[in-house]
Design an enzyme around this catalytic site. Structure first.
Site, PDB file in Angstrom:
ATOM      1  N   CYS B 174       0.814  -1.227   0.000  1.00 28.17           N
ATOM      2  CA  CYS B 174       0.000   0.000   0.000  1.00 28.17           C
ATOM      3  C   CYS B 174       0.846   1.274   0.000  1.00 28.17           C
ATOM      4  CB  CYS B 174      -0.928   0.016   1.208  1.00 28.17           C
ATOM      5  SG  CYS B 174      -1.952  -1.453   1.336  1.00 28.17           S
ATOM      6  N   HIS B 293      -0.272  15.805  24.903  1.00 32.48           N
ATOM      7  CA  HIS B 293      -0.895  16.796  24.022  1.00 32.48           C
ATOM      8  C   HIS B 293      -1.365  16.156  22.721  1.00 32.48           C
ATOM      9  CE1 HIS B 293       1.182  19.973  26.512  1.00 32.48           C
ATOM     10  NE2 HIS B 293      -0.086  20.321  26.516  1.00 32.48           N
ATOM     11  N   CYS B 369      28.629  18.202  -0.445  1.00 33.71           N
ATOM     12  CA  CYS B 369      29.171  18.788  -1.660  1.00 33.71           C
ATOM     13  C   CYS B 369      28.341  20.016  -2.024  1.00 33.71           C
ATOM     14  CB  CYS B 369      29.129  17.774  -2.797  1.00 33.71           C
ATOM     15  SG  CYS B 369      29.625  18.487  -4.372  1.00 33.71           S
ATOM     16  N   CYS B 374      24.090  18.180  -6.434  1.00 30.85           N
ATOM     17  CA  CYS B 374      24.907  17.058  -5.978  1.00 30.85           C
ATOM     18  C   CYS B 374      24.618  16.818  -4.505  1.00 30.85           C
ATOM     19  CB  CYS B 374      26.390  17.314  -6.219  1.00 30.85           C
ATOM     20  SG  CYS B 374      27.409  15.936  -5.622  1.00 30.85           S
ATOM     21  N   CYS B 473      28.909  27.812  12.201  1.00 31.29           N
ATOM     22  CA  CYS B 473      28.670  26.718  11.254  1.00 31.29           C
ATOM     23  C   CYS B 473      28.650  27.202   9.799  1.00 31.29           C
ATOM     24  CB  CYS B 473      27.370  25.997  11.588  1.00 31.29           C
ATOM     25  SG  CYS B 473      25.881  26.965  11.271  1.00 31.29           S
ATOM     26  N   CYS B 483      16.488  42.937  16.189  1.00 29.37           N
ATOM     27  CA  CYS B 483      17.760  43.495  16.635  1.00 29.37           C
ATOM     28  C   CYS B 483      18.942  42.802  15.949  1.00 29.37           C
ATOM     29  CB  CYS B 483      17.861  43.364  18.144  1.00 29.37           C
ATOM     30  SG  CYS B 483      17.564  41.696  18.719  1.00 29.37           S
ATOM     31  N   CYS B 488      21.592  31.285  15.674  1.00 26.38           N
ATOM     32  CA  CYS B 488      21.613  30.386  14.513  1.00 26.38           C
ATOM     33  C   CYS B 488      20.507  29.349  14.646  1.00 26.38           C
ATOM     34  CB  CYS B 488      22.962  29.687  14.385  1.00 26.38           C
ATOM     35  SG  CYS B 488      23.074  28.672  12.905  1.00 26.38           S
ATOM     36  N   CYS B 498      26.640  38.310  16.669  1.00 23.98           N
ATOM     37  CA  CYS B 498      26.272  39.692  16.398  1.00 23.98           C
ATOM     38  C   CYS B 498      26.323  39.938  14.895  1.00 23.98           C
ATOM     39  CB  CYS B 498      27.236  40.625  17.127  1.00 23.98           C
ATOM     40  SG  CYS B 498      27.016  42.347  16.660  1.00 23.98           S
TER      41      CYS B 498
END
Lengths: 205, 516
Positions: B174, B293, B369, B374, B473, B483, B488, B498
């Site tokens: 399926c 939840h 890459c 790619c 990174c 601001c 990140c 900053c």
């Protein structure tokens, strides 16, 4: 996508309208457009704070990915507060950033902002100038915040000495808001404010 | 002959009754297999309106056993004579087990379940001396996620309402999320001819081994168990149930045909409104957080898509799954059965898998890459300490070739085409590496124009103009207001920096250029 956001905002809108805070005139929310993507919020300055008696208008933008991403909120009413930018009205509050959770609502956001007015967090300041004053000269901060509340948010206090100083500057051709910002930033030191203002004018020329 | 007549008459009357009440339409015949514990398998066509007694009467002569001496086992239960076939959640090609009762054994003694007894006496009145029970799908109540909140003392009516429904991901044939059927076999010999000693009452009962014991009818099982016990003295002498799921959407493909249970998806028996849209829907997803939840499946999909679009899935700390927590921000609420993300469209699931793989490569210190289309994952060999101290920035260490992919040679630091010397982040992409266009004979193409006439050049420029790399990174980051304090958003990075200084965020930044 947008469907869930709109549907959810519609319900939250009703929740705010029916809430007891609205009955007490503490918070308010209005629609700006029919698509529920933008709203206008209003919170009353909490009692026993320099913001008492003022009404602060907020711009609330609801992203398409609401409620999985937070609404974008900023103050439209100019306000003197360490966690709120006196220039842009941007707010530094964790729940509007990385601490947002899908279970929060317009009502909880408005109430959190009201709580922020009662208890500033000067260690996480959005406005460094205000934060410095808040920590170092609390009475001066209180006077300034009260003054801003009365001028921009319809607060009751009339502070003739501060008004006088602003008038001195406007008489010299300085725009009123700029004069107020400069004086507030320099702890109402007329001389230093004037110096700073004219230096900027000269730099612009 | 009179037996056949009675049978037909019974079937006819039942059909008539059904037509009369018009509730259920008459279904077609059902082809099933009946397996015996002696190794025979019969293929039988049934009318779903028949009951188990009818089945025994058909099977008995074929096996050379008197119908009274047969018990029929299906999904861990011995089926009651009065059970109607269609109530058993049997599908086409399902397998029933027919077991010959040992001679002289009084079935009355085997009854333990008083509830079944009562039911029987209500249903059948005079036939209270029969063994067996209702099928598993009829007796099973909704399974709570945790052991602790088991249902206690359900009334018959509650049990009717709380009947369990399962959802599975059926990978073949399926390829979709379907209704599921719970089945059980002997954990020792794998035979389906088992009866469970009690119904599972929570998910751990189903998922964890050695929670529920079974009675296995397979003759070979005892030998197997003894031989296992000889090898390892720790092997228990009891047999345990092994639960598994089948997809209810397709014809059974035999005993090996299984599907992954999506145990967070449940029928909304308690009418809990969705956390996101606040509608109360029939089927919901319950997050594994303490609060439990609930979101509806549409909102769950939207939640996943919103997070996927921002690449905001995370690795959970316990298992390392690339997954999502409860949208209400609860602690320890990561979904650990990632097949739940099969609720997404195939394209979105593929994107989820790709992002997961990429993030895994990056987390393991690898690179992707940078060549468009790619994106090969590359884990460069570790530099030895000696190499690093000798030439921390030497070109050789920065030179990465996409081996096994497109063969592109690029700089490890700036992810642009490989270059000698310092990386220049302001310089537009180096055009030198790809200049195939100008090689066509007879055409002289202005190299500058050729460099601009590339498909993704505009995007590259936009990215270069509008973004700054995260100092940690190097993910291109756009600032869309607020601001100068940047956080990140790359999963696992969260570096605070900053926008002005492009270094770590400090109190000085706060003081001097919070707003630029």
């Amino acid at each position: 996508m947008a469907n869930i956001a709109a549907q959810r905002i519609k319900r939250e809108f009703k929740e705010v309208i029916k809430s007891e805070e609205v009955a007490k005139c503490a918070i308010k929310v209005e629609l700006v457009n029919d698509s529920f993507t933008e709203l206008k919020g209003e919170i009353a300055g909490p009692p026993d704070t320099p913001y008492e008696g003022g009404n602060f208008v907020l711009e609330i933008k609801v992203p398409e990915t609401y409620p999985f991403n937070p609404p974008k909120v900023r103050f439209i009413t100019k306000i003197w507060h360490p966690n709120i930018s006196s220039v842009t009205g941007a707010i530094c509050l964790d729940i509007l950033k990385d601490q947002w959770a899908a279970a929060m609502t317009l009502r909880t956001v408005l109430l959190s902002l009201q709580a922020l007015l009662s208890a500033a967090e000067p260690d996480d300041p959005q406005d460094a100038v205000v934060a410095k004053q808040y920590k170092e000269q609390p009475e001066m901060f209180r006077q300034t915040a009260k003054h801003w509340t009365s001028v921009y948010a319809g607060g009751p206090a009339k502070m003739s000495d501060l008004d006088d100083k602003i008038r001195r500057l406007t008489d010299m051709g300085i725009e009123e808001h700029n004069a107020r910002v400069a004086l507030s930033s320099y702890n109402w030191d007329l001389e230093r404010a004037t110096e700073q203002l004219f230096m900027t004018v000269m730099a612009k020329n | 002959m009179s037996f056949l007549f009675n049978l037909l008459k019974g079937a006819f009357l039942r059909m008539l009754q059904l037509i009369w009440f018009g509730k259920r339409k008459i279904s077609n015949s059902l082809s099933i297999y009946v397996k015996t514990n002696t190794g025979n398998t019969l293929s039988i066509d049934l009318d779903p309106k028949w009951d188990i007694r009818n089945l025994k009467e058909i099977v008995g002569p074929q096996l050379g056993i008197s119908p009274e001496d047969i018990k029929i086992i299906f999904a861990g239960k011995e089926l009651h004579n009065s059970t109607i076939i269609e109530e058993c959640d049997l599908g086409q090609q399902s397998i029933l087990h027919a077991i010959k009762l040992p001679p002289g054994k009084n079935r009355l003694n085997r009854k333990k379940d008083t509830k079944n007894l009562i039911e029987e006496s209500i249903d059948e009145g005079s036939e209270a001396n029969e063994s067996g029970s209702k099928p598993l799908n009829e007796t099973l109540i909704d399974l709570p996620l945790e052991d602790s909140d088991r249902h206690e003392n359900h009334s018959e009516q509650e049990q009717q309402q709380a009947r369990a429904h399962f959802y599975v991901y059926c990978s073949l044939p399926c390829k979709s999320v379907e209704a599921g059927k719970l089945r059980v076999r002997c954990a020792t010999c794998g035979s389906g001819a088992v009866t469970v000693d009690r119904d599972p009452q929570c998910w751990p009962d189903v998922q964890q081994p050695r929670r529920i014991t079974v009675h296995c009818e397979n003759h070979d099982c005892q030998t197997l168990l003894s031989s296992l016990a000889q090898k390892d003295e720790g092997t228990p002498q009891v047999r345990y149930a092994q639960f598994y799921f089948k997809c209810a959407n397709h014809v059974s493909l035999g005993e090996k045909d299984e599907a992954v249970p999506l145990y967070l998806i449940k029928p909304n028996l308690r009418n809990v409104p969705c956390l996101a849209c606040t509608d109360t829907r029939d089927t919901v997803l319950v997050f594994p957080c303490e609060a439990g939840h609930v979101t509806c499946l549409d909102c769950f999909r939207d939640y996943c898509v919103a997070r996927l679009r921002d690449r905001q899935f995370e690795f959970d700390d316990n298992h390392g799954y690339y997954t999502l927590p409860c949208p209400a921000g609860c602690q320890n609420s990561h979904i650990s059965e990632v097949h739940h993300f099969r609720l997404l469209s195939p394209e979105q699931y593929e994107q989820y898998q790709r992002f997961g793989t990429e993030e895994y490569v990056l987390r393991a210190g690898g690179l992707l890459c940078p060549r468009p289309d790619c994106g090969m994952g590359i884990i460069p060999p570790d530099q030895t300490d000696e190499e690093r101290s000798r030439s921390p920035d030497e070109d050789d260490c920065r030179r990465i070739q996409c081996i096994g992919g497109c063969g592109y040679v690029f700089c490890r630091r700036c992810l642009q085409g490989f270059h000698v010397g310092e990386c220049d982040s302001q310089q537009p992409t180096t055009y030198s590496s790809t200049s195939a266009v100008s090689c066509l004979s007879g055409y002289a193409i202005d190299p500058l124009r050729a460099s601009e006439a590339k498909w993704d050049e505009a995007s590259k420029k936009t990215i270069q103009i509008s973004t700054k790399p995260c100092p940690k990174c190097r993910t291109p980051t756009e600032r869309d207001g607020g601001c100068m304090h940047m956080v990140c958003t790359r999963a696992g990075c969260s570096f605070q920096w900053c926008w002005v200084c492009q270094t770590e965020w400090t109190r000085d930044c706060m003081g001097s250029h919070w707003f630029g």
